[in-house]
Design a protein around this motif. Structure first.
Motif: not given
Ligand SMILES: N[C@@H](CCOP(=O)(O)O)C(=O)O
Ligand SMILES: Nc1ncnc2c1ncn2[C@@H]1O[C@H](COP(=O)(O)OP(=O)(O)O)[C@@H](O)[C@H]1O
Length: 304
Positions: A21-23, A26-29, A100-104, A142-145, A189-191, A193-195, A239-241, A264-267
């Motif tokens: 996701a993101n690539m 394209g965050f969250d898209s 892992g950032g691969l949409g598990s 919605p970006d991984n789904v 956990a993605t949570e 990396a979003r926080a 921001y995620r560094r 990849s995604g949230a890493g």
């Molecule tokens: N846009 C989300 C993507 C999360 O992907 P994931 O595979 O790490 O769950 C984000 O960047 O938080």
């Protein structure tokens, strides 16, 4: 009074692709599916639900009962289809690394809903768009789904009524993709990396990302010379560094060598929208990264 119906007495097998996701911008898209799958087989049983999970690289333990994410969304799917069943036996081959950032998590959510479709006499109550919509509500973005359900590369967004939408992203079929999956200790956990993301960003950064997202579309559709600029981002990566130091170290090194690398995604997995030369691959592997070149999945989630 309306009564729900029993599920079909059969075994259902589904497979769902890993997704990025993101690539970059394209965050969250933006998202893309890979030929790298989790597989689940389920059958109704009498008694309590049992989940047997074989971790082939997932490296994490998941609940063996009704608390399992796949079972939770299977039950939501059954409810949507007007079905009921108390116990199930599930056998999961979990290949997608968790955290892992691969949409598990997206794959697990979609797997549960696809199983529910397989147990329904009338599959139309759980068509792809319904599954996309329920899974997005569960996942929160919605970006991984979208690529997990539809396959290929996708643009996904929430419309002004809060409903998820998606459309295929035109990508050159020969576009190579390389992944560097992290050693287990680096999972996040993605949570978490979003926080670390801010609630607002400067206007010039919003403009920067809008432009880069558009440039990435061109880059993936024939203008490969634009891939480095098209993968620049100011919305989430820097921001995620702090929570992804090893990931950003690898990305910085790859980008300095001219490889269009992003989180990849949230890493912590690193995505490169291209091939990687031998020296770069060797250096990453010496640091414990596992290189994968799975290719792009074009089918999405399937009942097998
Ligand atoms: N846009 C989300 C993507 C999360 O992907 P994931 O595979 O790490 O769950 C984000 O960047 O938080
Ligand atoms: N195959 C699976 N079976 C059950 N639960 C899963 C499965 N895959 C992922 N999960 C759940 O999702 C969590 C990982 O989700 P998340 O932090 O969003 O990372 P990811 O980037 O891998 O999607 C796991 O800790 C687990 O709770």
């Amino acid at each position: 009074m309306w009564a729900s119906m029993q599920v079909k007495d059969t075994t259902v097998k589904v497979r769902v692709p890993a997704t990025t996701a993101n690539m970059g911008p394209g965050f969250d898209s933006f998202g893309m599916a890979f030929r790298y799958y989790d597989e689940v087989t389920a059958r109704p049983i009498s008694g309590h639900t049992r989940v047997y999970a074989k971790d082939e690289g997932a490296g994490a333990s998941v609940p063996g009962d009704d608390g399992n994410l796949i079972v939770r969304t299977l039950r939501i799917g059954l409810e949507t289809a007007g079905l009921h069943q108390s116990g199930f036996e599930l056998h999961c081959t979990n290949r997608i690394p968790q955290g892992g950032g691969l949409g598990s998590s997206a794959a697990a959510i979609v797997a549960g809903l696809m199983l529910a479709r397989g147990f329904a006499e009338d599959e139309s109550s759980l068509d792809d768009h319904t599954i996309f919509s329920i899974a997005t509500a569960f996942e929160g973005h919605p970006d991984n789904v979208a690529p997990a359900v539809f396959g290929g590369a996708t643009v996904a967004w929430m419309d002004d009524k809060g409903k998820p939408q998606s459309a295929p992203m035109p990508v050159d079929a020969t576009q190579p993709v390389t992944l560097f999956a992290p050693p287990f200790g680096l999972r996040l956990a993605t949570e978490k990396a979003r926080a670390v993301l801010p609630n607002s960003i400067p206007r010039e950064d919003a403009v920067f990302n809008t432009c880069r997202a558009a440039v990435l579309m061109l880059a993936l559709n024939g203008r490969r010379d634009l891939l480095m600029e098209g993968t620049e981002d100011r919305l989430h990566q820097d921001y995620r560094r702090g929570v992804l130091p090893e990931t950003m170290k690898l990305i910085d090194r790859l980008r300095a060598e001219g490889h269009p690398a992003v989180i990849s995604g949230a890493g912590p997995t690193v995505l490169v929208l291209g091939e990687v030369d031998e020296d770069a691959a060797r250096a990453a592997s010496a640091d414990g990264w596992r290189m994968l070149t799975p290719g792009i999945d074009t089918e999405g989630a399937k009942i097998q």
